[in-house]
Every structure is written in structure tokens, then in C-alpha cells.
Design an enzyme around this catalytic site. Structure first.
Site, short mmCIF file in Angstrom:
data_model
loop_
_atom_site.label_atom_id
_atom_site.label_comp_id
_atom_site.label_asym_id
_atom_site.label_seq_id
_atom_site.Cartn_x
_atom_site.Cartn_y
_atom_site.Cartn_z
N GLY A 1 0.74 -1.26 -0.11
CA GLY A 1 -0.04 -0.03 0.10
C GLY A 1 0.86 1.16 -0.03
O GLY A 1 1.32 1.68 -0.99
N LYS B 1 3.27 -10.66 -3.56
CA LYS B 1 3.80 -9.60 -3.00
C LYS B 1 5.45 -9.81 -3.22
O LYS B 1 6.43 -9.07 -3.58
CB LYS B 1 3.50 -8.88 -2.10
CG LYS B 1 2.04 -8.29 -2.09
CD LYS B 1 1.37 -7.84 -0.87
CE LYS B 1 -0.07 -7.36 -0.78
NZ LYS B 1 -0.76 -7.14 0.40
N1 HSE Z 1 -5.48 -7.98 1.38
C1 HSE Z 1 -4.27 -7.42 1.72
C2 HSE Z 1 -3.89 -7.30 3.23
C3 HSE Z 1 -4.52 -5.88 1.07
O1 HSE Z 1 -4.68 -7.84 3.90
O2 HSE Z 1 -3.08 -6.83 3.30
C4 HSE Z 1 -4.36 -5.64 -0.30
O3 HSE Z 1 -2.98 -6.39 -0.73
#
Ligand code: HSE
Length: 426
Positions: free
Chosen positions: A135, A206
Site C-alpha cells: 500500500g 507481493k
Molecule cells: N488483502 C491485503 C492485506 C491488502 O490484507 O494486506 C491488499 O493487498
């Protein structure tokens, strides 16, 4: 005079709405700082009649993707649909038409990075994806630009907020996984279908992106070993705490020479490690470069405005770029040689077992470990259970993953039954 950039949205859920808000609330200040003004020309949505808190001008909402991709006034396409299909097809088409893409789509990148980048380069379009990992934390830009002068040897990341929230509460409250998950869903802090988060896939997408950038070589998603948190038991978190450890879902990437290991699994780390204090839904990335040493980046990994912060920064970068840049995946020292996937990594282990309380049992366990070159660093014996068996908890020194698994299979179950195995990194 400000430069006006036409932009189009593909999707307008939580993140899209955050971007719209940020672009609107911040427009004057941003224009003053950057000399750029963004004109949101089209927004692709499934249902234009749905009640929204955003006041879109007449004719902006559309259900036809062609209205976005085919608008010659749209220079930059912002994608918020997520997932592989149809988002990836739309991204490819936008790039083919020379439109720059800004996206938060980690699945598209982890699975189709090569095609996306090739198409972008062929058509002179930009490809920006800061929001795809962690994020608001600017880790992509940091790896691409700010740590150029480093050979990165490892990354430890807490890259999924949902699982970090669940493990934090399990640790604080001594609660079981299923109870905390149900509560997190009730509070809207976990998805109704949480599988991608809790099974570790989100973190693995990621990690594949982070490792590829850090090691300057493609680390395919398929190479990432993935275990989620669904089998984590409150008892193991408690036993680890007694020994001075905190349990986190870590995304780990290490490189030695051309060998790379990438794995996502619940991991005990010492309470004194900076990552042990990254709690709730926060994300963090801890890495080591040969010149910069160890560094940690922490922040919000999800949410409308934190994600919009990364998207809008990318948007400004894309709109100001004289020439778009793309990461190189040539291994600098060995351009012809690909990185290799190491599946027999070395790590320490936490093992909890239920053992018969009689002479020779402990000796059987230690001898079996010795046979596979697993050395014990610490051991605890707990009070006997009602059936007379005792709980034994071992922390080992670093050992080969494969040897450890063989040792555990070789234990005589008449003496000792393995209840849990977790890795330990320190
Ligand atoms: N679902 C992810 C989280 C956020 O819980 O970190 C988006 O990548």
C-alpha cells in the site's frame, strides 16, 4: 500554465474512491507543486446506478471498457479491478494503445509481469505499480531507484495486513485462529472470503515482485513456497512467547550467489527484532543491502487513502516522466545465467511434540535429530497431559529444511507425536 492530463479509471471500489477523493481534495495543492491537473474523463463501473458518495459529472461513469481505452484524450489508465481476469487483458490493451498504466494489481504483476513490461516498452507506455505491494509504503520505488547501489541479500516482510491483524490478536488475547478470523470478518477487517490472505497467496504475489526487484532477476510466483496461518494454534504462539519469540506471517527472500529462496510461512522471530513490534494491520519490509546495511520500512499496507497515496504518487511520476523507466531483470554479474530456486533452505525450527514420559524417549528424539544433523538450541518440558504424555518444545539451530522434515518423519510415534512445526528466523 498547468498541464492537463486526461485519466480514466478501470473500477471504482474502495481504492478507486480513495484516489478520486485524494485527487479532488488535493487538486489545488498538487497543481501548485507539480504543475499538473488531472481530468478524470471516464470511470468504468459495473453498475452506474449504484448509490455512491462520489459526485461524478454527467457521462463520466460507463460500463464499456472501450469508453476508457478508446478515448484519445485519456493518457493514463488507473486500474482498480484487481485479480487476473479481466484486469490483465485490459491492462495489456491499454499498453498496446500506448496508454500509461498505474495499478495496484499485484496478481497481474506476479503472474504477467514479463508480457506487461514487454508491451509497455514496445509501445513507449509507462507501467507504474507502487501500490501493488504494501500500500502506502514506497518500497517499489525504493528498490527500483533508491537502493540501486546495493546488492540485497535478504528481505523479511510483513506484507499482509489481514494476517498480521489476526496473529496480533491471537498473541495478545491467547485466542484461537477461527475465533479471531470470525471477529475480524464481523468488523470488516477481513474479507468475507479471506482465503487469498490467510492461505498466504497475497503475500506470495507481493514477495515474488519484491524479490524480482531486489535480486534483479525474475522470481516467479510459482517458485515461492507458501504456507498460510490457517493451522496456527494459540498454544504454539504461547509456547513461543515463553521462549521470547513472536509469531508473524513472514515473506522471506534470500539470495546467496545465484541461489534464491522465497518463502511465505508463519515464522517465529525474537521479540527484540524490529518486525516483532509491527502489529495490527500494519505492513513492514526489513532488508539488508551490502552498502546500506539493514533498513526497515513500515506503514499501512491497505485501505483507501493509504493505497491512493501510492497511486497518486505514481500518477504524478508517470505524468512528469520525460522518459518512462522499466526495471531490468539482468543479473548484473552474470547476464547469461538465471537465478536458481533454492528449495532446501536453512532455517531454525520450533517443534512441539507430545511424548510418552518414560526413560529413553528424550534420547530417542535427540538421537534421531542428531542422525539428520539437526542440533538442539533449547528445550522445554511441560506438565503432563491427562493421558500422561508430556509436551516437549524444541528450538533447533539452523538446519536443512529437508533434513528436518526427514528427522521428524523418522521419529517413532510410539514415543513421540509431532503436533506443530514452525520455522524460526533470527
Ligand atoms: N488483502 C491485503 C492485506 C491488502 O490484507 O494486506 C491488499 O493487498
Amino acid at each position: 500554465m498547468s498541464k492537463v492530463i486526461g485519466i480514466g479509471f478501470l473500477g471504482c471500489g474502495n481504492v478507486g474512491s480513495g484516489v478520486w477523493r485524494l485527487l479532488n481534495d488535493f487538486a489545488g495543492e498538487m497543481e501548485h507543486r507539480t504543475g499538473l491537473r488531472f481530468d478524470i474523463r471516464k470511470v468504468l463501473v459495473r453498475n452506474p446506478d449504484k448509490a455512491r458518495c462520489i459526485d461524478f459529472a454527467q457521462g463520466v461513469l460507463t460500463t464499456q471498457v472501450e469508453d476508457v481505452l478508446g478515448d484519445p484524450e485519456i493518457d493514463i489508465v488507473l486500474e482498480f479491478l484487481g485479480g487476473e481476469k479481466p484486469a490483465c487483458d485490459y491492462l495489456m490493451e491499454a499498453l498496446r494503445r500506448g496508454k500509461t498504466v498505474v495499478t495496484a494489481n499485484k496478481v497481474a504483476f506476479a503472474l504477467h509481469w514479463h508480457e506487461l513490461q514487454k508491451t509497455a516498452q514496445e509501445h513507449g507506455a509507462g507501467l507504474y505499480y507502487e501500490a501493488a505491494v504494501c500500500g502506502a509504503i514506497p518500497i517499489i520505488h525504493t528498490l527500483e531507484e533508491s537502493l540501486q547501489a546495493n546488492r540485497i541479500s535478504y528481505i523479511y516482510g510483513i506484507v499482509n495486513g489481514t494476517t498480521n491483524y489476526i496473529l496480533t490478536r491471537m498473541s495478545r488475547e491467547g485466542a484461537e485462529y477461527a475465533d479471531v478470523l470470525a471477529d475480524a470478518q464481523k468488523l470488516g477487517l477481513a474479507e468475507p472470503d479471506p482465503s487469498s490472505d490467510v492461505e498466504g497467496l497475497d503475500a506470495a504475489y507481493k514477495l515474488s515482485i519484491l524479490a524480482s526487484l531486489a535480486f534483479h532477476g525474475r522470481v516467479p510466483f510459482e517458485n515461492v513456497h507458501v504456507e498460510g496461518i490457517t493451522s496456527v494454534k494459540a498454544e504454539d504462539i504461547r509456547c513461543g512467547q515463553e521462549l521470547g519469540y513472536t509469531l508473524k506471517l513472514l515473506a522471506i527472500a534470500k539470495r546467496e550467489g545465484l541461489m534464491v529462496e522465497t518463502r511465505v510461512h508463519p515464522t517465529f522471530i525474537r521479540n527484540s527484532h524490529p518486525l516483532a513490534n509491527v502489529n495490527d494491520a500494519y505492513n513492514a519490509v526489513f532488508l539488508r543491502g551490502h552498502a546500506c546495511g539493514e533498513m526497515m520500512f513500515m506503514g499501512r499496507g491497505a485501505g483507501d487513502l493509504p493505497t491512493a497515496s501510492a497511486i497518486v504518487s505514481d500518477l504524478v511520476r508517470a505524468a512528469s516522466a520525460q522518459k518512462h523507466c522499466y526495471p531490468t531483470f539482468d543479473n548484473t554479474l552474470h547476464p547469461q545465467v538465471a537465478l536458481e530456486n533454492n528449495t532446501d533452505w536453512q532455517t531454525a525450527f520450533y517443534v512441539r511434540m507430545l511424548a510418552v514420559d518414560k526413560p529413553g524417549v528424550l534420547s530417542h528424539v535427540t538421537q534421531t535429530f542428531t542422525r539428520y544433523e539437526v542440533s538442539i538450541a533449547a528445550m522445554q518440558q511441560k506438565d503432563a497431559a491427562p493421558d500422561g504424555r508430556v509436551t516437549l518444545v524444541f528450538i533447533t539451530h539452523r538446519a536443512s529444511e529437508k533434513a528436518m522434515m526427514q528427522a521428524l518423519r523418522a521419529l517413532d510415534t510410539n514415543f513421540a507425536c509431532v503436533e506443530s512445526v514452525l520455522r524460526v528466523e533470527s
